[in-house]
Write a protein that holds these residues in place. Structure first.
Motif, PDB file in Angstrom:
ATOM      1  N   SER B  71      -7.601 -50.205  94.828  1.00  0.00           N
ATOM      2  CA  SER B  71      -6.831 -48.942  94.907  1.00  0.00           C
ATOM      3  C   SER B  71      -7.590 -47.870  95.707  1.00  0.00           C
ATOM      4  N   GLY B  72      -8.803 -48.209  96.147  1.00  0.00           N
ATOM      5  CA  GLY B  72      -9.560 -47.265  96.972  1.00  0.00           C
ATOM      6  C   GLY B  72     -10.527 -46.399  96.189  1.00  0.00           C
ATOM      7  N   GLU B  73     -10.697 -46.684  94.898  1.00  0.00           N
ATOM      8  CA  GLU B  73     -11.628 -45.907  94.078  1.00  0.00           C
ATOM      9  C   GLU B  73     -12.750 -46.823  93.593  1.00  0.00           C
ATOM     10  N   ILE B  74     -13.648 -46.280  92.803  1.00  0.00           N
ATOM     11  CA  ILE B  74     -14.750 -47.089  92.254  1.00  0.00           C
ATOM     12  C   ILE B  74     -15.103 -46.532  90.876  1.00  0.00           C
ATOM     13  N   ARG B 195       1.362 -54.712  93.825  1.00  0.00           N
ATOM     14  CA  ARG B 195       1.658 -54.362  95.226  1.00  0.00           C
ATOM     15  C   ARG B 195       1.432 -52.869  95.462  1.00  0.00           C
ATOM     16  N   LYS B 196       1.747 -52.079  94.430  1.00  0.00           N
ATOM     17  CA  LYS B 196       1.508 -50.628  94.555  1.00  0.00           C
ATOM     18  C   LYS B 196       0.011 -50.351  94.728  1.00  0.00           C
ATOM     19  N   MET B 205      -1.394 -41.824 101.327  1.00  0.00           N
ATOM     20  CA  MET B 205      -0.395 -40.838 101.726  1.00  0.00           C
ATOM     21  C   MET B 205       0.950 -41.506 101.976  1.00  0.00           C
ATOM     22  N   ALA B 206       0.911 -42.618 102.732  1.00  0.00           N
ATOM     23  CA  ALA B 206       2.151 -43.342 103.005  1.00  0.00           C
ATOM     24  C   ALA B 206       2.767 -43.842 101.698  1.00  0.00           C
ATOM     25  N   SER B 207       1.894 -44.281 100.775  1.00  0.00           N
ATOM     26  CA  SER B 207       2.402 -44.776  99.480  1.00  0.00           C
ATOM     27  C   SER B 207       3.086 -43.650  98.727  1.00  0.00           C
ATOM     28  N   ASN B 213       3.876 -43.257  92.590  1.00  0.00           N
ATOM     29  CA  ASN B 213       3.099 -42.234  91.887  1.00  0.00           C
ATOM     30  C   ASN B 213       1.617 -42.633  91.973  1.00  0.00           C
ATOM     31  N   VAL B 214       1.001 -42.208  93.059  1.00  0.00           N
ATOM     32  CA  VAL B 214      -0.372 -42.636  93.375  1.00  0.00           C
ATOM     33  C   VAL B 214      -1.349 -42.291  92.250  1.00  0.00           C
ATOM     34  N   LYS B 215      -1.258 -41.054  91.772  1.00  0.00           N
ATOM     35  CA  LYS B 215      -2.199 -40.606  90.737  1.00  0.00           C
ATOM     36  C   LYS B 215      -2.066 -41.441  89.462  1.00  0.00           C
TER      37      LYS B 215
END
Lengths: 378, 324
Positions: B71-74, B195-196, B205-207, B213-215
């Motif tokens: 998801s791009g975090e750690i 997939r999300k 941003m595109a998501s 709901n990215v957050k």
């Protein structure tokens, strides 16, 4: 308010609730001290009683080999280790004390007729989790005896259970293992010796009134027996000056698992808490932690050899350097380079159907800058 | 129908990930063959089973943490979480709390830790590296505070079973490990939520603009990571028989190494649960095999580092080729 904001707040509430409730559960420091002292007394009494009960004849095989190992560098009679396999775990590879112990084990194993490839080795890295992993790996290799050197005594019960189930005897080094013979130092005795040496220096300096604080850099993770290594030091002071004098000036700090970094941080905290103190007596469980302590004192700008009475435990390569550089006043020598002279005779006893004694204590000496050359050439 | 249609680029990417995983499997098999030829005991049932048992607790954390990374975090606080959970479990057991309740409370604590991390990252907007490095120290510090720096015995039948029990002669932690990997695999490969996570990792941003709901998704990955680390702490307390403030120290790096080895990108959007599984196995087999061969730990560390760098470099080279 969105759902996950509500969940976030609930989460925070749980964390704070847990924090508050557990902080509330903390025992008062006085209670901890009492418990430690009681345990010290109990353990010492038990140790003395059991040692007295031991009949030397029962361990004649071990004693003969031990005397042989200590007296000569000749091969052991009848090559007792030939064709056998054993496993050895290091508490932390790379530390001078551990290197000396393992070097000594390797040397004696060879003299006993053991092949290098039959001495399995694993490094516990001061990490109980790694220790457990190593215990399993070595168990899979089915050694006939395990020499177990690991820092946390409580974890050792699981190791004892696994090896007990497999019928493989364990010899514990420095930190006890339930049901296994113990080889190493008599922690209370060496600490008391260190205490007496410190007292001698306190008296030379003008008496206990010249001292502001006595700092014991301890290692609670090593369990009660390792705690004796500093509690004995305290006891020597109490016996000399009385608890009413010594208790208010004694600071017990947790120096971590025996490494310099953790001791350094603990010492910095201690120094911050006593800004006005100038004259100290300091002891710690080993010379790595002492290294961390001294460097914390130097960093704090409070290092003055005339105001510090520093007594170490072990006198390994780090300890020798500390003594020679005048950083420490004295150390109790454990002679780690001679541990193999006890361990391999004990191993040989097991390998030949005999038993080693339940306690095998190394003989200790006080090493000072003045007498170090008598024991170790530079 | 449209959802199932794959573009040529997507097909290429899938092929890329598949071949990466196959490469990893080949590395694993080569290692297995090498160690079984050089050490008699390596392939023994006891060794293989105990190796899997010992890796299960961090394997579970690695599986869930893979989602966070994709998801791009750690989440660096997993090691501190493991230490804190093991201490809380031991204190509760010492106080006579029922074993089942201990598990429940510790998992709730893990959830609370995950929620706290998620809150910092998604609500406050703190960078996840900074947030979780900070909380890692907090959890570790709390573990030392509650335990007074000492290890505490953690033995009670329910907890004992968690790490040392067996079902049909299979150690229970291995069963848990398989179940959690299977669940993570299904979630990441066969669910909308999976997939999300990928979509957010590729382009948050595109998501967001496409209605995700990215957050919330990121928040949930932190929540699950906290729970998984707490479960890891419970299993470790059971395996060792003690709660220790030092439990899990440095483990975050081992786990993240295994995930990266498995092909997950630090920047997010790329990775496979199966890859993480093989990464965990490679790290464990390497340690086990080299220790079997009496190799000193320093050399084991060198070997682990070399394998990690070599494999990840291979990924990068192939990724560049794919982009070209």
């Amino acid at each position: 308010m969105s759902k996950f904001k509500i969940i976030s707040i609930l989460g925070l509430a749980i964390i704070f609730a847990v924090g508050i409730s557990f902080t509330g559960c903390q025992a008062e420091p006085e209670v901890i001290t009492e418990t430690v002292t009681e345990t010290v007394t109990e353990t010492v009494t038990e140790t003395v009683t059991e040692t007295v009960e031991v009949e030397e004849e029962a361990y004649a095989y071990y004693e003969t080999l031990k005397v042989h190992a200590q007296d000569t560098d000749d091969p052991y009679p009848d090559n007792p280790a030939e064709g056998h396999t054993i496993a050895y775990t290091d508490i932390m590879g790379g530390i001078p004390f551990c290197n000396n112990v393992y070097g000594s084990v390797q040397k004696e194993w060879e003299l006993a007729g053991g092949a290098d490839s039959d001495l399995y080795y694993a490094d516990n890295q001061y990490d109980a989790t790694v220790g457990l992993q190593n215990a399993d790996i070595l168990l899979a290799k089915e050694p006939e005896v395990l020499i177990w050197f690991q820092f946390d005594s409580k974890v050792n019960s699981i190791v004892a259970q696994k090896y007990g189930d497999a019928g493989i005897p364990i010899i514990a080094v420095d930190v006890p293992v339930p049901g296994a013979p113990f080889m190493g130092v008599n922690n209370f005795k060496v600490a008391y010796m260190a205490g007496e040496e410190a007292i001698k220096r306190v008296e030379e300096q003008g008496g206990i009134d010249t001292i502001d604080k006595i700092i014991l850099m301890q290692m609670p993770a090593g369990g009660e027996v390792v705690m004796l290594r500093s509690e004995g030091f305290y006891q020597a002071f109490v016996d000399e000056y009385g608890a009413d004098v010594i208790d208010p000036m004694t600071i017990r700090a947790d120096g971590g698992a025996g490494e310099a970094e953790q001791a350094n941080a603990a010492m910095s905290d201690v120094l911050t808490s006593i800004p006005d103190a100038e004259n100290f007596v300091l002891t710690s469980v080993n010379e790595q932690t002492m290294d961390g302590c001294i460097s914390a004192v130097q960093t704090a700008g409070r290092w003055d050899p005339d105001k510090w009475i520093v007594i170490t435990q072990g006198v390994d390569d780090v300890g020798k350097a500390q003594l020679r550089e005048g950083l420490t006043d004295a150390g109790v020598g454990y002679f780690p380079e001679r541990y193999g002279e006890y361990l391999i005779p004990a191993v040989s006893a097991y390998l030949n159907g005999e038993l080693p004694p339940p306690f095998m204590y190394v003989e200790n000496e006080i090493i000072t800058p003045e007498n170090i050359d008598e024991y170790y050439t530079e | 129908m449209a959802e199932n249609q794959e573009t040529p680029v997507r097909k290429k990417e899938k092929k890329f990930f598949l071949s990466n995983t196959i490469t990893l499997f080949i590395v694993l098999i080569v290692m297995l063959v090498f160690f079984s030829l050089t050490s008699e005991s390596f392939l023994s049932t006891y060794n293989l089973v105990s190796m899997l048992s010992n890796l299960s607790f961090y394997g579970i954390v690695a599986a869930v943490l893979t989602m966070v990374l994709i998801s791009g975090e750690i989440d660096f606080s997993i090691g501190g979480n493991i230490g804190l959970t093991s201490i809380i479990a031991a204190i509760l057991i010492e106080s006579g709390v029922n074993g089942w309740l201990v598990i429940l409370l510790c998992l709730l604590l893990g959830a609370a830790i995950g929620i706290f991390n998620g809150f910092l990252v998604t609500v406050i907007g703190v960078n996840s590296i900074i947030a979780t490095v900070g909380t890692m120290s907090v959890w570790r510090g709390l573990a030392y505070t509650f335990s007074d720096g000492q290890s505490i015995m953690a033995m009670t039948p329910v907890i004992d079973f968690l790490g040392r029990g067996k079902v049909l002669n299979i150690p229970f932690p291995i069963i848990l490990f398989i179940i959690i990997f299977a669940v993570c695999y299904v979630v990441m490969n066969h669910s909308k939520w999976g997939r999300k996570i990928y979509a957010i990792g590729v382009n948050p941003m595109a998501s967001f603009l496409s209605g995700i709901n990215v957050k919330q998704v990121k928040f949930l990955t932190f929540l699950f990571s906290g729970i998984a680390a707490a479960l890891g702490g419970l299993i470790l307390a059971s395996l060792s028989g003690v709660g220790m403030p030092q439990h899990g120290e440095g483990l975050e790096l081992t786990i993240i190494s295994a995930i990266l080895l498995g092909g997950t990108a630090l920047g997010g959007g790329r990775g496979q649960i199966l890859g993480t599984l093989v990464g965990v196995l490679i790290i464990s087999v390497l340690y086990n095999g080299l220790t079997m061969l009496n190799v000193y730990y320093y050399y084991v560390q060198i070997a682990q580092g070399v394998v990690l760098v070599a494999v990840v470099a291979t990924y990068e080279v192939r990724q560049k080729r794919l982009q070209e």
